[in-house]
Design an enzyme around this catalytic site. Sequence first.
Site, short mmCIF file in Angstrom:
data_model
loop_
_atom_site.label_atom_id
_atom_site.label_comp_id
_atom_site.label_asym_id
_atom_site.label_seq_id
_atom_site.Cartn_x
_atom_site.Cartn_y
_atom_site.Cartn_z
N PRO A 168 67.81 67.58 6.28
CA PRO A 168 67.77 68.68 7.23
C PRO A 168 66.61 69.63 6.99
O PRO A 168 66.56 70.33 5.99
CB PRO A 168 69.12 69.38 6.97
N GLU A 169 65.69 69.64 7.94
CA GLU A 169 64.61 70.61 7.94
C GLU A 169 64.99 71.66 9.00
O GLU A 169 66.08 71.62 9.54
CB GLU A 169 63.28 69.92 8.27
#
Length: 268
Positions: free
Chosen positions: A2-3
């Site tokens: 997850p960015e």
Amino acid sequence: MPELPEVETIARQIRAVFLEKTIVKVAVNTPRLLKNVSATEFVRRLEGQPLREVTRRGKFLLWQGGTAYPVFHLGMSGNFFRRREQATHPEHIHLEFHFADGQTLFYQDVRKFGKIWLYEEPPKFPELGVEPLSENFSLNNLKKLLNLKNMNMKAFLMDQSNIAGIGNIYANEILFLSRISPFRKTREITEKEAEVFFREIRSVLERAVRNFGTTYSDFRTVEGSDGQNQFFLQVYQKAGEPCPVCGTPIEKAVLNSRSTFYCPKCQR
DNA sequence: TCTGACCTGCGA
DNA sequence: TCGCAGGTCAGA
């Protein structure tokens, strides 16, 4: 996983379903993921509290639960699901938040690199750089940062104290679209290049948010569907494939111990 | 500034 | 069976 775009997607979807609902029961299945609080205290501070706010800072997900402030960093494989059957690995569910309306929010993290904190007031994150999608992010402050540092461009983008929220996928994509080699030093970037770079940072991240994030292997939205941004990636995980601009095969290198994908002809 | 460690699953 | 994976951090 997850960015910024994935965490933003999660925040929006949790808000849409759970905001102002009361957490009636909390289960902590893997206490060691809690970094500054015991499982007992975490449960005690959140049970009976309404979920007042869900926001994001960089890759951190911030909640306000009554008067307590849980903070989640999802590491490489952390994710939230509204229903257990939407989890990709239900056996790796470490936290459960049961709400008064009968719904449950599950935190899953296969690799357990995620971390969770609980604060008594809203945390400030002094170590984090500027939010790239906020008004505080300007071409001028980007140019100043580039001058200040002396590192390669890939490392610059990945360093959370410069710009918050960019990870390996989006760093590769931003550099490709900016026509800048990941190996270039920050101080060598010209005025003109900085302008394009600034524009592409925003545009790559905004597009990914619009597309509900990138599903490369694990990421699913809170509702269990795939993100859509993987269909827009130009170079990430495309070693050997023709550059979409010039046809030169995309190369892969290891830079700062991370896989780096680039076009050796387009990116200077 | 770089490497290894933290974990588990998956595909070659 | 091995190498690799979207992140961070400690320690060399």
